[in-house]
Design a protein around this motif. Structure first.
Motif, short mmCIF file in Angstrom:
data_model
loop_
_atom_site.label_atom_id
_atom_site.label_comp_id
_atom_site.label_asym_id
_atom_site.label_seq_id
_atom_site.Cartn_x
_atom_site.Cartn_y
_atom_site.Cartn_z
N GLY A 160 0.79 -1.24 0.00
CA GLY A 160 0.00 0.00 0.00
C GLY A 160 0.82 1.28 0.00
N SER A 161 2.16 1.14 -0.09
CA SER A 161 3.03 2.30 0.18
C SER A 161 2.78 3.48 -0.75
CB SER A 161 4.50 1.87 0.09
OG SER A 161 4.84 1.47 -1.24
N ALA A 162 2.61 3.22 -2.06
CA ALA A 162 2.51 4.30 -3.03
C ALA A 162 1.32 5.21 -2.75
CB ALA A 162 2.40 3.73 -4.45
N TYR A 163 0.40 4.69 -1.99
CA TYR A 163 -0.85 5.40 -1.69
C TYR A 163 -0.82 5.98 -0.27
CZ TYR A 163 -6.01 5.43 -0.98
OH TYR A 163 -7.31 5.75 -0.71
N LEU A 164 -0.53 5.10 0.70
CA LEU A 164 -0.60 5.53 2.10
C LEU A 164 0.44 6.62 2.42
CD1 LEU A 164 -1.14 2.02 3.73
CD2 LEU A 164 -2.83 3.85 3.47
N TYR A 165 1.59 6.59 1.71
CA TYR A 165 2.65 7.58 1.96
C TYR A 165 2.14 8.99 1.70
CZ TYR A 165 7.81 7.91 2.47
OH TYR A 165 9.09 8.10 2.93
N HIS A 166 1.15 9.11 0.81
CA HIS A 166 0.61 10.43 0.48
C HIS A 166 -0.53 10.86 1.41
CE1 HIS A 166 2.19 11.07 -3.82
NE2 HIS A 166 2.83 10.03 -3.33
N LEU A 167 -1.15 9.89 2.04
CA LEU A 167 -2.45 10.18 2.67
C LEU A 167 -2.44 10.11 4.19
CD1 LEU A 167 -4.58 8.30 0.02
CD2 LEU A 167 -4.28 10.77 0.27
N VAL A 168 -1.51 9.38 4.78
CA VAL A 168 -1.48 9.27 6.24
C VAL A 168 -0.55 10.35 6.79
CG1 VAL A 168 -0.96 7.77 8.19
CG2 VAL A 168 -1.90 6.78 6.10
N PRO A 169 -1.08 11.22 7.66
CA PRO A 169 -0.31 12.40 8.09
C PRO A 169 1.07 12.05 8.68
CG PRO A 169 -2.58 12.61 8.80
CD PRO A 169 -2.45 11.24 8.20
N LYS A 170 1.12 11.03 9.53
CA LYS A 170 2.40 10.70 10.16
C LYS A 170 2.85 9.32 9.74
CE LYS A 170 4.19 11.80 14.54
NZ LYS A 170 4.15 11.80 16.01
N VAL A 171 3.72 9.27 8.74
CA VAL A 171 4.28 7.97 8.35
C VAL A 171 5.65 7.85 9.00
CG1 VAL A 171 5.09 6.49 6.48
CG2 VAL A 171 3.01 7.86 6.17
N ILE A 172 5.85 6.74 9.70
CA ILE A 172 7.15 6.47 10.33
C ILE A 172 7.85 5.40 9.50
CG2 ILE A 172 8.29 5.57 12.39
CD1 ILE A 172 5.94 6.82 13.97
N LEU A 173 9.03 5.76 9.00
CA LEU A 173 9.85 4.79 8.27
C LEU A 173 10.62 3.98 9.29
CD1 LEU A 173 11.17 7.09 5.42
CD2 LEU A 173 9.43 5.31 5.23
N PHE A 174 10.56 2.67 9.15
CA PHE A 174 11.27 1.82 10.10
C PHE A 174 12.09 0.79 9.36
CE2 PHE A 174 11.24 -2.32 12.38
CZ PHE A 174 12.23 -1.99 13.30
#
Lengths: 269, 249
Positions: free
Chosen positions: B119-133
């Motif tokens: 889901g990354s290509a989509y959620l990266y744009h839409l979820v305010p706080k994305v934490i890369l781990f």
């Protein structure tokens, strides 16, 4: 009323033609493994597998057995059991045509087919190299707002939807409960083939509690009673856990194509 | 390089990482975790212990999922602004926070194929706080430019983008991402590491704070929650992980 029931998974998939597009369920939903073995036994070829939106053991088996021509998915792996060994190897050898997607694009494409419209707009994705590899995905300007690029996903209309569900009644209605991606697959596909855990005595559509999670029979082409048809994967509607030792044995064997071939021969026998 | 020493420090690297990500998500409304993310799942469970009104979703765990409309519902929720935080990772992550979940080398016949973008290509744009781990911190993972952009770290101004990367958590560092210049800034180095060691293991340049600090060690309360209620819940989401758990007993 047509009798949708067939005696074995082999009969269920008998007329799946080579080159068909087949929508399959993710590991958290209802994966028809027994029917997958039947596809391998009948030496299906050049299948266009559409994972909704991802796949695992099922895709790996079909790829290793040489059944898949095109793999359309948001991802393929074996969950907690790691990488899908045949998928990884075949792609690295350039033997598999990939149609990489992102999860919501596959859901959205099926929703467009469900609505009978040619495409559906979807947020995100802009700036991703997926757009380069997917010339069928287009970017347009939102006609309702100035300077707002948005991606269009074309409808995904699979030839076949294939999955495992908990219940079917004798009229051919199929109960999937909250696993509504299965309902979406059935709505979008031309034909729907289902293996089920059990037969429900009575009409699934007369009980409002069950009817809410039921696919009406007119979407369903064929049904096969096949308890445990998802093994060795788990089946959460039945509270079944995956058979970890069996999947671990698969992962160990399938590291090489020769190991996979030997394992598969034993498993199909 | 040493990092965390469980015998000396009384906690493991995995526990530290779960706690750091738990701190970054405490107090949020709805935290979602993708499949195959045991440490982010532990972090979300910890955040819920620390802020009980927090709603959490762990994909693939029926016990931690309240969606009733199939696989698409999470994504529809995200586009509506109903998710506050999500975790993403990458086979490669670059200095502009682009992530690669697809392949190293040529796309058609790659040197190394990863599972896919999910889901990354989509959620990266839409979820305010994305934490890369990504636990492993090496130049192989943290590159100047990814080979394939599964999801872009930044977007032109006219692209609708309420979400994006906010933090990067690894075994060596916690960084913050500033979308303006499109660059990471070091927040803290993890206990047992120096900034010099970090720089050597990072294939991109990042901004430095006025003073380089070390991530505060886990507190007794955080460790107790992680080893007690969080671990009990995690068994339901990740039976295999929990069986072979690398969180300290």
């Amino acid at each position: 009323m047509p009798d949708r029931y067939c005696s074995t998974p082999d009969v269920l998939v008998a007329d799946v033609a080579d080159g068909s597009s087949i929508a399959v369920a993710p590991d958290y939903s209802g994966v028809a493994i027994a029917a997958t073995r039947a596809l391998i036994r009948k030496q299906a070829r050049r299948l266009h597998l559409i994972a909704v939106p991802q796949s695992g053991l099922q895709a790996d088996l079909l790829i290793g057995a040489g059944c898949v021509g095109i793999m359309e998915c948001a991802g393929v792996n074996l969950g907690e059991f790691g990488l899908a060994p045949r998928f990884t190897d075949w792609v690295q050898q350039g033997r598999l045509t990939m149609r990489d997607a992102t999860c919501p694009a596959i859901h959205a494409g099926l929703q467009a087919a469900e609505k009978g419209v040619p495409f559906i707009p979807l947020r995100g994705i802009l700036g991703s190299d997926l757009l380069n590899e997917r010339p069928d995905w287009r970017v347009i300007d939102n006609p309702y707002q100035h300077d707002d690029p948005i991606v269009l996903i074309p409808a995904i209309k699979p030839d076949v939807a294939l999955f495992h569900a908990a219940l079917a009644d004798r009229a051919g209605n199929v109960w999937v409960g909250i696993r509504r991606e299965l309902m979406l697959m059935a709505h979008a596909a031309r034909r729907t083939l289902v293996t089920v855990e059990a037969i429900h005595d009575g009409d699934l559509l007369t009980d409002p509690t069950l009817a809410a999670g039921t696919i009406p029979a007119f979407y369903v082409s064929r049904i096969c009673l096949e308890p445990g048809g998802m093994r060795p994967l788990g089946f959460s509607p039945a509270g079944e856990q995956a058979d970890a030792p069996m999947i671990e044995a698969y992962v160990a064997a399938a590291r090489t194509q020769a190991g996979f071939d030997a394992h598969l021969a034993e498993w199909l026998a | 390089m040493s990092g965390v020493d469980p015998a000396r420090d009384g906690y493991t690297t995995e526990e530290l990482l779960a706690i750091v990500m738990g701190r970054l998500t405490t107090g949020l409304g709805h935290i979602a975790v993708g499949a195959l993310s045991p440490l982010p799942a532990a972090a979300a469970l910890l955040a819920r212990e620390l802020s009980p009104r927090t709603e959490i979703t762990i994909l693939g765990s029926p016990r931690h999922m309240r969606f009733t409309d199939g696989g698409r519902e999470l994504f529809d929720c995200a586009a509506q602004g109903r998710l506050d935080a999500f975790f993403l990772s990458g086979g490669q992550i670059d200095g502009q926070a682009n992530i690669n979940l697809v392949a190293i080398g040529d796309y058609v016949k790659p040197k190394r194929r990863f599972p896919g973008s999910f889901g990354s290509a989509y959620l990266y744009h839409l979820v305010p706080k994305v934490i890369l781990f990504r636990q492993e911190h090496s130049p192989r993972v943290f590159v100047e430019h990814v080979d394939f952009v599964s999801a872009a770290g930044t977007s032109p101004r006219n692209v609708y983008r309420p979400g994006g990367p906010k933090h990067l958590v690894t075994e060596m560092a916690v960084m913050d991402f500033d979308a303006g210049p499109g660059r990471f800034r070091l927040n803290t180095v993890q206990p047992g590491y120096t900034e010099a060691e970090l720089r050597k293991q990072t294939g991109f340049t990042y901004a430095l704070p006025a003073e380089v600090r070390t991530t505060p060690a886990p507190t007794a309360e955080e460790l107790a929650l992680l080893r007690g209620p969080v671990r009990e819940e995690l068994v339901h989401a990740y039976p295999k992980f929990a069986r072979e758990a690398y969180l300290a007993p």
